[in-house]
Design a protein around this motif. Structure first.
Motif, PDB file in Angstrom:
ATOM      1  N   ASP A 199       0.834  -1.211   0.000  1.00  0.00           N
ATOM      2  CA  ASP A 199       0.000   0.000   0.000  1.00  0.00           C
ATOM      3  C   ASP A 199       0.865   1.255   0.000  1.00  0.00           C
ATOM      4  OD1 ASP A 199      -2.327  -1.475   0.225  1.00  0.00           O
ATOM      5  OD2 ASP A 199      -2.400  -1.321   2.415  1.00  0.00           O
ATOM      6  N   PHE A 201      -1.442  10.429  -5.930  1.00  0.00           N
ATOM      7  CA  PHE A 201      -2.415   9.324  -5.875  1.00  0.00           C
ATOM      8  C   PHE A 201      -2.123   8.299  -6.964  1.00  0.00           C
ATOM      9  CE2 PHE A 201      -4.702  12.175  -3.174  1.00  0.00           C
ATOM     10  CZ  PHE A 201      -5.571  11.388  -2.426  1.00  0.00           C
ATOM     11  N   SER A 202      -2.337   7.018  -6.643  1.00  0.00           N
ATOM     12  CA  SER A 202      -2.181   5.967  -7.657  1.00  0.00           C
ATOM     13  C   SER A 202      -3.125   4.829  -7.286  1.00  0.00           C
ATOM     14  CB  SER A 202      -0.737   5.451  -7.666  1.00  0.00           C
ATOM     15  OG  SER A 202      -0.551   4.541  -6.599  1.00  0.00           O
ATOM     16  N   SER A 203      -3.129   3.807  -8.100  1.00  0.00           N
ATOM     17  CA  SER A 203      -4.004   2.666  -7.791  1.00  0.00           C
ATOM     18  C   SER A 203      -3.537   1.961  -6.513  1.00  0.00           C
ATOM     19  CB  SER A 203      -4.017   1.687  -8.964  1.00  0.00           C
ATOM     20  OG  SER A 203      -2.685   1.275  -9.217  1.00  0.00           O
ATOM     21  N   GLN A 204      -2.296   2.231  -6.095  1.00  0.00           N
ATOM     22  CA  GLN A 204      -1.768   1.611  -4.872  1.00  0.00           C
ATOM     23  C   GLN A 204      -2.128   2.401  -3.624  1.00  0.00           C
ATOM     24  OE1 GLN A 204      -0.942  -1.002  -6.968  1.00  0.00           O
ATOM     25  NE2 GLN A 204       0.278  -1.406  -5.143  1.00  0.00           N
ATOM     26  N   THR A 205      -2.632   3.624  -3.799  1.00  0.00           N
ATOM     27  CA  THR A 205      -2.913   4.469  -2.629  1.00  0.00           C
ATOM     28  C   THR A 205      -4.008   3.842  -1.770  1.00  0.00           C
ATOM     29  OG1 THR A 205      -2.443   6.390  -3.999  1.00  0.00           O
ATOM     30  CG2 THR A 205      -3.471   6.806  -1.868  1.00  0.00           C
ATOM     31  N   LYS A 206      -3.680   3.583  -0.522  1.00  0.00           N
ATOM     32  CA  LYS A 206      -4.704   3.059   0.386  1.00  0.00           C
ATOM     33  C   LYS A 206      -5.303   4.196   1.215  1.00  0.00           C
ATOM     34  CE  LYS A 206      -5.747  -0.805   1.364  1.00  0.00           C
ATOM     35  NZ  LYS A 206      -5.334  -1.683   2.466  1.00  0.00           N
ATOM     36  N   CYS A 256      -9.870  11.012  -3.046  1.00  0.00           N
ATOM     37  CA  CYS A 256     -10.114   9.790  -2.256  1.00  0.00           C
ATOM     38  C   CYS A 256     -11.213   8.953  -2.914  1.00  0.00           C
ATOM     39  CB  CYS A 256     -10.534  10.136  -0.835  1.00  0.00           C
ATOM     40  SG  CYS A 256      -9.169  10.659   0.197  1.00  0.00           S
ATOM     41  N   GLU A 298     -12.208   9.163  -6.159  1.00  0.00           N
ATOM     42  CA  GLU A 298     -11.748   8.698  -7.475  1.00  0.00           C
ATOM     43  C   GLU A 298     -10.824   7.483  -7.354  1.00  0.00           C
ATOM     44  OE1 GLU A 298     -10.161  11.851  -9.925  1.00  0.00           O
ATOM     45  OE2 GLU A 298      -8.996  10.413 -11.140  1.00  0.00           O
ATOM     46  N   PHE A 299      -9.918   7.520  -6.369  1.00  0.00           N
ATOM     47  CA  PHE A 299      -8.931   6.430  -6.238  1.00  0.00           C
ATOM     48  C   PHE A 299      -9.350   5.398  -5.184  1.00  0.00           C
ATOM     49  CE2 PHE A 299      -6.622   9.629  -8.512  1.00  0.00           C
ATOM     50  CZ  PHE A 299      -5.770   8.910  -9.351  1.00  0.00           C
ATOM     51  N   ASP A 300     -10.549   5.509  -4.707  1.00  0.00           N
ATOM     52  CA  ASP A 300     -11.088   4.568  -3.729  1.00  0.00           C
ATOM     53  C   ASP A 300     -10.143   4.376  -2.544  1.00  0.00           C
ATOM     54  OD1 ASP A 300     -12.627   2.712  -2.438  1.00  0.00           O
ATOM     55  OD2 ASP A 300     -11.967   1.020  -3.672  1.00  0.00           O
ATOM     56  N   CYS A 301      -9.863   5.456  -1.851  1.00  0.00           N
ATOM     57  CA  CYS A 301      -9.011   5.278  -0.671  1.00  0.00           C
ATOM     58  C   CYS A 301      -9.574   6.009   0.548  1.00  0.00           C
ATOM     59  CB  CYS A 301      -7.572   5.637  -0.979  1.00  0.00           C
ATOM     60  SG  CYS A 301      -7.357   7.260  -1.567  1.00  0.00           S
TER      61      CYS A 301
END
Ligand code: PMP
Ligand code: GLN
Length: 390
Positions: free
Chosen positions: A112, A156-161, A188, A190-193
């Motif tokens: 993460d 932000f990236s797809s890995q952002t928790k 948050c 948009e990147f689902d975090c």
């Protein structure tokens, strides 16, 4: 022998402890570490003292005393219009520091990424690393400390928790604007975090500024973990009573982390904080106005001495730039010399960075008696006279 854990081994002792030790060594006025020099309300302390003697003094419920969890939920409603279920959405911790550890341990793991905004409160980085996650830094810069949309988006990236935000922010004394919070919320979603919101200074926001918990923004109720501290709200920093407000599905793993970090918090302090949180609005208004007058008491004289005093919208810290004073050296050297020669301790801002930070900023803590602040100003005035202003 095998090495001990790499995150904590060799780590410097926190800047707050170091500066307080130096202040003691030099018999200096300590405007470094953030703690008031007058204890919080007598009636709150009386509840703690009475409960200590009368008991019970055994383990309270793991999530916290019902009275305190209810008081946290009520405070959320009274000040922020948040509807919180005290039974499934609140946990009491031994300080905000434990709340941060519980939240980070429960939310993130290796693989993460966690976004941290620099300057950052010092425990964030080590806790994120100890959880095995990768910190991703975004800086805000003096004098406005504004969050830059492009830089934040890049982090932000797809890995952002999760993103960890401190609002009102230590050490910048910044209160995030509605637009900045909206930007964080949008990303948050948009990147689902998730957002871990350290809001320990929620009740120390000055005049025309308005604190807005990120949790109140549309779509953020289920993504935010909101952390508060009785240490700040009641000027009782040694008590270490914190509270977490989060939706049930996030609170559940956080409570599991809590059960193996401290399990619980002293019952007399919990009872007293429950009483304190229910205090009348006038208490909260006085906290703000007292600290505002202290901010004003020191800001002008500091500016007259040659510091560039940065805006202070909340918290009990004011940050100053000494680059126009003619001092040659960085912030660490400045603070060292100041404590040794002027007898006043402050904190170098570079200590709040995981990466390279600014080198000419220092933080003064102003939650001290007026006469103590005045005395510190007198010391500084004499000492600053030696530098040729540029
Ligand atoms: N977060 C911030 C931003 C702080 O300034 C502090 C100050 N102590 C804490 C967390 C820790 O609070 P506590 O003493 O309740 O652990
Ligand atoms: N939060 C306090 C500060 O910023 C310090 C707390 C501590 O020493 N751990 O000064």
């Amino acid at each position: 022998m095998k090495p001990t854990n790499s995150v904590f081994t060799g780590l410097e002792t926190t800047v707050f402890e170091r500066m307080s030790r130096l202040a003691m060594e030099h018999n200096a006025i300590n405007l470094g570490q953030g703690f008031p020099d007058v204890d919080g309300p007598q009636d709150v302390r009386e509840v703690a003292a009475h409960t200590l003697l009368e008991g019970p003094n055994q383990y309270p419920p793991m999530l916290g005393l019902p009275a305190l969890r209810q008081a946290v939920a009520d405070n959320n409603k009274r000040f922020w219009d948040l509807d919180i279920d005290w039974q499934s959405e609140v946990v009491i911790t031994s300080g905000a520091t434990e709340a941060l550890a519980d939240s980070i341990f429960a939310m993130v793991e290796p693989g993460d990424e966690v976004i941290l905004i620099e300057p950052l409160y010092d425990c964030y980085l080590s806790l994120v690393k100890r959880a095995g996650a990768t910190p991703v830094f975004v800086q805000v810069n003096a004098p406005d400390w504004e969050l830059n949309e492009e830089q934040l988006r890049k982090a932000f990236s797809s890995q952002t928790k999760a993103i960890l935000i401190n609002n009102p922010m230590n050490p910048t004394a910044k209160v995030f604007s509605r637009q900045e919070l909206q930007l964080i919320a949008d990303l948050c979603i948009e990147f689902d975090c998730y957002a871990i919101c350290d809001e320990v200074y929620e009740h120390i926001v000055f005049e025309d500024q308005q604190h807005t918990p990120l949790m109140t923004l549309p779509g953020m109720r289920d993504r935010c973990i909101r952390i508060g501290s009785a240490g700040k709200t009641f000027s009782l920093t040694g008590w270490k009573v914190g509270y977490i407000t989060a939706p049930p599905n996030l609170l559940e793993p956080i409570a599991k982390a809590h059960q193996f970090v401290t399990f619980t918090t002293p019952p007399n302090l919990q009872k007293a904080v429950a009483y304190g949180l229910n205090k009348e609005d006038a208490y909260y208004a006085a906290l703000e106005s007292d600290l505002r007058s202290k901010r004003d008491l020191i800001s002008k004289p500091l500016a007259q001495m040659g510091f560039r005093v940065l805006p202070c919208e909340g918290t009990y810290f004011v940050t100053c730039d000494f680059s126009a004073t003619g001092f040659r050296g960085n912030d660490v050297a400045f603070c060292k010399k100041m404590v040794e020669e002027a007898g006043v301790a402050a904190v170098p801002i570079s200590a709040f960075y995981g990466t390279e930070g600014p080198q000419t900023l220092v933080r003064f803590c102003f939650c001290k008696k007026d006469e103590v602040l005045q005395e510190a100003l007198r010391h500084l005035q004499t000492w600053m006279g030696q530098f040729a202003a540029v």
